[in-house]
Design a protein around this motif. Structure first.
Motif, mmCIF file in Angstrom:
data_model
loop_
_atom_site.group_PDB
_atom_site.id
_atom_site.type_symbol
_atom_site.label_atom_id
_atom_site.label_comp_id
_atom_site.label_asym_id
_atom_site.label_seq_id
_atom_site.Cartn_x
_atom_site.Cartn_y
_atom_site.Cartn_z
ATOM 1 N N ASP A 18 0.822 -1.202 0.000
ATOM 2 C CA ASP A 18 0.000 0.000 0.000
ATOM 3 C C ASP A 18 0.867 1.267 0.000
ATOM 4 N N CYS A 19 1.992 1.193 -0.721
ATOM 5 C CA CYS A 19 2.942 2.312 -0.744
ATOM 6 C C CYS A 19 2.516 3.418 -1.720
ATOM 7 N N GLY A 20 1.700 3.078 -2.716
ATOM 8 C CA GLY A 20 1.221 4.076 -3.662
ATOM 9 C C GLY A 20 2.120 4.305 -4.859
ATOM 10 N N LYS A 21 3.236 3.589 -4.957
ATOM 11 C CA LYS A 21 4.115 3.772 -6.108
ATOM 12 C C LYS A 21 3.392 3.426 -7.407
ATOM 13 N N CYS A 22 2.542 2.413 -7.367
ATOM 14 C CA CYS A 22 1.799 2.024 -8.570
ATOM 15 C C CYS A 22 0.884 3.157 -9.027
ATOM 16 N N SER A 23 0.268 3.833 -8.076
ATOM 17 C CA SER A 23 -0.642 4.938 -8.414
ATOM 18 C C SER A 23 0.112 6.094 -9.054
ATOM 19 N N SER A 24 1.356 6.276 -8.643
ATOM 20 C CA SER A 24 2.132 7.406 -9.160
ATOM 21 C C SER A 24 2.513 7.238 -10.622
ATOM 22 N N VAL A 25 2.557 6.001 -11.120
ATOM 23 C CA VAL A 25 2.927 5.779 -12.520
ATOM 24 C C VAL A 25 1.749 5.368 -13.394
#
Length: 193
Positions: A18-25
């Motif tokens: 649930d770090c959000g790195k996927c959402s950032s890209v």
């Protein structure tokens, strides 16, 4: 959903931090605002909310499966495969998908490179637009002229964009070669020079 647990397990979904790195890209996350969606939130839904939440999430069918999220994931969650597996489950349940392109772009690539398929790639050129059969510049339109038909509901103006680009080149005094058939012709043109 019969195989949801198996899909979660086989794609390492349990390991999402649930770090959000996927959402950032994610190119879709940037454009879908209402309701907000992201790869990590879809993963969370799969684990916590079950079938209905997954099958009604806009990201399920809008995801491009570009693999950016998987490449950046520190836990190596295979999100693109997860999406593809969930889509198979949805289709098995006769859910009606609203896919982003349904493989159209790959089909266009095959069409444009098929030596047996004769294409009319210059029909979009209007009077007043200047092209040449012998120039140092090639104007490659790629699949842009196909966009008008495929994405008409999105008001994409592929042919208008292509014409505008050619007008700019003409304004700069450039009369480019526009490939009449396929990319292969350009490589032959270079060899002949």
């Amino acid at each position: 959903m019969n195989g949801l647990k198996e899909i979660i397990q086989s794609n390492r979904v349990w390991l999402c931090l649930d770090c959000g790195k996927c959402s950032s890209v994610c190119p879709i996350t940037r454009h879908i605002v209402e309701p907000y969606t992201s790869p990590r939130l879809l993963v969370e839904m799969a684990i916590n909310s079950g079938e209905d939440a997954i099958l009604n999430n806009p990201l399920l069918w809008s995801c491009l499966t570009c693999n950016y999220c998987t490449e950046i994931c520190p836990s190596q969650v295979s999100f693109s495969n997860f999406i593809q597996n969930i889509r198979v489950e949805a289709r098995d349940q006769d859910k009606s998908p609203n896919c982003t392109h349904s493989g159209m772009m790959q089909t266009w690539s095959r069409m444009m490179s098929d030596p047996e398929l004769k294409q009319s790639r210059l029909d979009w050129i209007e009077d007043g637009l200047q092209v040449s059969e012998d120039s140092d510049t090639v104007f490659f339109t790629g699949c842009l002229p196909y966009y008008d038909a495929a994405f008409s509901q999105l008001d994409i103006e592929g042919i208008d964009t292509t014409r505008a680009a050619l007008k700019i080149l003409n304004y700069l005094g450039i009369e480019p070669i526009v490939l009449k058939d396929k990319c292969v012709l350009w490589s032959r043109h270079i060899q002949d020079r």
